[in-house]
Design a protein around this motif. Structure first.
Motif, mmCIF file in Angstrom:
data_model
loop_
_atom_site.group_PDB
_atom_site.id
_atom_site.type_symbol
_atom_site.label_atom_id
_atom_site.label_comp_id
_atom_site.label_asym_id
_atom_site.label_seq_id
_atom_site.Cartn_x
_atom_site.Cartn_y
_atom_site.Cartn_z
ATOM 1 N N ASN A 122 2.918 -8.327 3.887
ATOM 2 C CA ASN A 122 2.994 -7.123 3.055
ATOM 3 C C ASN A 122 4.317 -7.008 2.302
ATOM 4 O O ASN A 122 4.837 -5.903 2.088
ATOM 5 C CB ASN A 122 2.770 -5.867 3.918
ATOM 6 C CG ASN A 122 1.413 -5.870 4.584
ATOM 7 O OD1 ASN A 122 0.395 -6.050 3.920
ATOM 8 N ND2 ASN A 122 1.396 -5.698 5.893
ATOM 9 N N SER A 123 4.862 -8.145 1.908
ATOM 10 C CA SER A 123 6.119 -8.114 1.160
ATOM 11 C C SER A 123 6.206 -9.330 0.237
ATOM 12 O O SER A 123 5.394 -10.254 0.320
ATOM 13 C CB SER A 123 7.316 -8.104 2.114
ATOM 14 O OG SER A 123 7.354 -9.298 2.878
ATOM 15 N N GLY A 172 -1.455 -9.667 3.082
ATOM 16 C CA GLY A 172 -0.808 -8.958 1.989
ATOM 17 C C GLY A 172 0.452 -9.601 1.460
ATOM 18 O O GLY A 172 1.333 -8.905 0.934
ATOM 19 N N ALA A 180 0.267 -10.400 -5.613
ATOM 20 C CA ALA A 180 -0.403 -10.796 -4.380
ATOM 21 C C ALA A 180 -0.989 -12.200 -4.507
ATOM 22 O O ALA A 180 -1.524 -12.572 -5.560
ATOM 23 C CB ALA A 180 -1.506 -9.808 -4.042
#
Length: 216
Positions: A122-123, A172, A180
């Motif tokens: 997610n990063s 993510g 993404a």
């Protein structure tokens, strides 16, 4: 199982007009007693034995247990042979993957082999890992680097997943530009599960053809 593996290889490479066969039916599957290979197929002694006992002008595949060190199936460019764990012999996806390495193909996640990718869940990933630029999602424009990063193919999406993963795996992760990633789970040179993978991209196929032409 060896014969089934060859059948699966032929199925996976059929679109490239590549046909695998036992060169000498009466002496193609050879058995050897070697403790080094049996105990640890990744050791220097084991690899030296396998290099010294290859058949010339063939794709050599060694199969053994590697009981004391369950090293994964692998291809070594140094020795130019494939090692398969014996429980993976009938696994066509693994054989096709290692044959892909034999024909010069890198992993789709090339450069991430020794990186814990989950730390970037997610990063955005950094611009480089392990001293190499991270491949970005864009295929054109100022943020594109697919021809010079990752596996070097622009028709295989950016992939950072260097562990065996399920078909719908997604944590993510984003590239260095904040876009993404969406790896292709059908590519045999990825680490997606065996029931997901079944193909090579056109650029990968071109690289395989070029490698075959370059071999004697």
């Amino acid at each position: 199982n060896v014969l089934q593996m060859i059948c699966d290889l032929n199925e996976d490479y059929a679109t490239q007009d590549i046909h695998f066969y036992l060169r000498d039916v009466t002496n193609s599957i050879r058995f050897a007693n070697n403790n080094n290979v049996y105990n640890d197929a990744s050791s220097f002694a084991a690899q030296s034995y396998m290099i010294s006992n290859k058949s010339s002008n063939c794709m050599n595949i060694y199969i053994s247990q590697s009981v004391n060190n369950q090293v994964a199936s692998y291809y070594t460019s140094f020795g130019d042979f494939i090692f398969m764990l014996n429980q993976m012999t009938a696994d066509g996806a693994t054989a096709a993957h290692e044959a892909g390495h034999f024909f010069s193909l890198p992993h789709t996640f090339n450069g991430w082999e020794n990186v814990v990718h989950t730390q970037y869940a997610n990063s955005n990933v950094p611009t480089s890992v392990g001293g190499a630029s991270t491949e970005r999602t864009a295929r054109s424009g100022s943020c594109s680097n697919c021809a010079s990063a990752g596996d070097g193919f622009c028709d295989t999406p950016a992939d950072y997943y260097a562990d065996r993963i399920g078909c719908s795996y997604d944590i993510g992760m984003k590239d260095a530009c904040g876009i993404a990633i969406a790896p292709e789970n059908s590519l045999l040179m990825s680490y997606y599960a065996d029931n997901c993978v079944d193909s090579f991209s056109p650029q990968q196929q071109n690289a395989v053809a070029a490698d075959i032409i370059s071999r004697n």
